[in-house]
Design an enzyme around this catalytic site. Structure first.
Site: not given
Ligand SMILES: *[C@@H]1O[C@H](CO)[C@@H](O)[C@H](O)[C@H]1NC(C)=O
Ligand SMILES: *[C@@H]1O[C@H](CO)[C@@H](O)[C@H](O)[C@H]1NC(C)=O
Length: 689
Positions: A365-370, A386, A483
């Site tokens: 899981q990255g920032g705002f999405g898989m 992504k 991040d």
């Protein structure tokens, strides 16, 4: 259009024939050929430019030049290597067992202050992409010890262009062949040849050829003057200026890197490489076990397969052309107008590549999405896709800003963006696939697996520092990552750190949401600088704080948010042991004694310095790089962790005037739409939500 297609078919057929021939012949030697220069920043992609080397003014500044550095030029060492390694010898092979190579380069050694010259430049075969700490002065960036010639631990071979005289040197203007030792096995004075490497008061340009014949095991060096940078390359002299018998198998690693190293000492000079040609006949690892017939069968099968593919692609191309493609939204228009637009992928292709975004291809899981792993069969290329989730995305700002930022950033230690895709409100970004996954997976492993080696940990930290330095200083618009954490640091096949996921760059764009809310996971808390809880703003100094947290994490093998010995955060525990003079007790237990005490001590102190509660006290990336390389001592770290004081005495981001607006949440709204296109104004922000 047809001519284009048929051209591709011709190229494909040519490559099939080539593959076929190579496979049938079972050739194990491969030829690598390249011509490099004049050098610009795109070369950061293919060269490992080891700090403080830089690329500027069209040249590899193997030790820094005045234009690119704000610190003194003396007492520096650095390297610039091709970031790809070659297999230079074969252990159990019939003839030939040794690779051959030819290289030529145009260089210029210049004395900016017209004082004593120091120290020199070398072409080298290096065992890895690391710079030995303390290799300045007489060591030319090649080694850091006098040792003796039997010392094979160095594993380097170099051709030195030496402008400074040690007791064992003939003079201060000579060429030498160095084998694992700075004391050359053979030298030649250049004055009798009318060559002055570093003349006073003027710039001279010389072209050097280094030829290694693997069959006869001989290395030859030639030098000729080139009147101007722009003049044609002078003819190669008829006979070498220096020649030596050399069995590379005895002295360099089987897999080795090629490039340049240099140093300055008490005095300084610029050590610049302006052009570089390289041809290496090296061994390939493929096809070792297969016998000849297998190879023929395989070659034929491959040829048929590729032919089928060629026709399929050609047909698909015509078919697609019959349908008109209308840009489905403003977003697509904006994307297509991005400077140096990355490639647009077909949703269909990405779906296929990831087996319909199958659970088993999920990378995380990255920032705002898989993020999914995928395979583009046509190109035989692995990718990471992504998929932005519609629920999470705050608007096309998020998408556009991530794309704009990453697309413009180019650095060896950043994950490369390959392209994008937009379909029915679904937004996707396609990145290079990183075979070794993220750093956290290697730090926190099961009990049966080998711990991450010390030298890899060191290399990862160096790479990360280089990436951060680039983001904070070198890129024309300053960028704050926001991040930084172990799960956002990817590792390529050589365990180079690659910073990825700029997802949070605008996560906080609408207002003063606290980090805790944005993240919601306590596990990531330890990365967040204390002042951020008050300001809600990320700055370069808060990135440095996160870097310090990652650094301690890598060395201690513990997450920053781990509770140890009653402390809520790892850093507090490390600070306690520092006070008690037992700092090394924090080093990852799994390493046992397999680490270097001096390096561990230095990095831990640096980690603490970066974790200073006061933003203005944290070191900057420039100093961090020098501390990592050992060129600069780490700052004094007080025995007790200083208290967090607010408001801070000094302004936080001193150069925020030049900082691109993603560094502060306030200015984001006036940034991305205008720069992209006027119709993409804030009014459309929610169209994708
Ligand atoms: C590199 O190769 C090109 C093409 O063969 C040649 O024109 C050029 O002079 C070479 N440069 C150097 C530095 O040898
Ligand atoms: C270079 O380093 C040496 C040894 O660390 C030191 O003695 C010398 O003063 C330094 N020179 C300069 C110009 O910084």
């Amino acid at each position: 259009m047809w001519t284009l297609t048929s051209k591709f078919i011709l190229i494909d057929i040519a490559s099939i024939l080539y593959c076929f021939l190579v496979i049938v012949e079972g050739a194990k030697l491969q030829t690598f050929t390249a011509e490099y220069g004049p050098f610009n920043e795109t070369y950061y992609d293919i060269l490992e430019v080891i700090w403080p080397a830089t690329i500027s003014s069209g040249a590899l500044q193997v030790t820094p030049d005045a234009a690119s550095s704000d610190f003194k030029l003396s007492n520096k060492s650095a390297r610039v290597l091709l970031n790809q390694r070659f297999k230079l010898w074969e252990e159990h092979a019939s003839q030939p067992q040794l690779a051959s190579f030819n290289t030529s380069f145009l260089f210029n050694v210049f004395r900016p202050f017209n004082d004593t010259a120091a120290e020199g430049l070398a072409f080298m075969i290096a065992p890895n992409l690391l710079l030995p700490p303390g290799s300045m002065g007489q060591f030319l960036g090649l080694t850091n010890t006098m040792g003796d010639t039997s010392d094979t631990a160095n594993r380097f071979v170099a051709v030195e262009l030496d402008t400074s005289r040690q007791c064992f040197d003939p003079d201060n203007n000579h060429v030498g062949i160095d084998v694992n030792n700075i004391k050359s096995i053979k030298t030649e004075s250049l004055a009798p040849h009318n060559i002055t490497i570093a003349p006073i008061g003027m710039a001279k340009f010389y072209n050097v050829w280094v030829d290694y014949d693997g069959l006869n095991m001989v290395i030859d060096v030639y030098i000729a003057e080139q009147p101007e940078i722009t003049s044609p390359t002078p003819p190669k002299p008829g006979s070498p200026i220096l020649s030596a018998d050399l069995d590379l198998r005895e002295h360099v690693n089987q897999y080795a890197y090629l490039g340049f190293s240099a140093s300055t000492g008490n005095a300084s000079q610029l050590n610049r490489v302006l052009m570089w040609n390289l041809t290496v006949q090296h061994f390939s690892d493929s096809g070792k076990e297969l016998d000849k017939w297998m190879k023929i069968m395989l070659g034929a099968g491959l040829a048929v397969l590729v032919l089928v593919l060629v026709f399929a692609v050609g047909f698909g191309y015509r078919y697609r052309k019959l349908r008109t493609v209308a840009p489905s939204s403003n977003l697509v228009g904006a994307l297509q107008r991005l400077p140096a637009t990355p490639r647009e992928f077909k949703f269909r292709d990405l779906k296929k590549a990831t087996s319909r975004f199958d659970e088993k291809n999920k990378l995380g899981q990255g920032g705002f999405g898989m993020v999914y792993r995928g395979m583009l069969v046509k190109e035989n290329m692995e990718i990471a896709v992504k998929l932005f989730s519609r629920e999470n995305i705050k608007g096309q700002h998020d998408f556009l800003s991530e794309l704009t930022i990453i697309n413009r950033l180019r650095h060896k230690h950043l994950v490369k963006l390959l392209g994008w895709c937009h379909k029915k409100g679904k937004l996707l970004l396609v990145y290079e696939y990183m075979p070794n996954g993220s750093l956290d997976k290697h730090l926190f492993i099961g009990p049966n697996k080998e711990p991450l080696e010390w030298n890899l940990r060191y290399k990862i930290i160096s790479g990360l520092a280089l990436a951060l330095h680039y983001l904070h200083n070198e890129y024309d618009q300053k960028v704050v990552h926001r991040d930084l954490k172990a799960s956002n640091i990817m590792l390529d096949s050589d365990f180079n750190a690659r910073l990825g996921d700029f997802g949070l760059a605008r996560a906080l764009d609408n207002g003063r949401t606290s980090y805790a809310e944005a993240e919601g996971v306590l596990g990531t808390m330890g990365y967040i600088a204390p002042e951020c809880f008050l300001t809600g703003k990320a700055t370069r100094q808060s990135d440095i704080y996160a870097f310090g947290a990652v650094l301690l994490e890598v060395i201690c093998g513990q997450r920053p948010g781990t509770r140890i010995a009653g402390f809520q955060f790892l850093v507090d525990w490390v600070w306690l042991l520092h006070r008690d003079g037992k700092l090394l007790e924090v080093v990852d237990q799994r390493l046992g004694d397999n680490y270097i005490v001096e390096e561990a001590n230095r990095l831990l102190l640096l980690g603490l310095a970066c974790s200073h509660p006061s933003a203005s006290e944290r070191p900057r990336t420039q100093s961090i790089l020098q501390m990592i390389s050992g060129a600069m001592p780490v700052p004094y770290v007080p025995p007790f962790k200083p208290a967090f004081v607010w408001p801070a005495g000094e302004p936080m981001d001193m150069d925020s005037v030049n900082t691109v607006s993603i560094t502060t949440s306030d200015s984001v709204s006036e940034w991305s739409p205008k720069n992209l296109s006027s119709e993409n104004s804030a009014g459309h922000t929610d169209s994708l939500v």
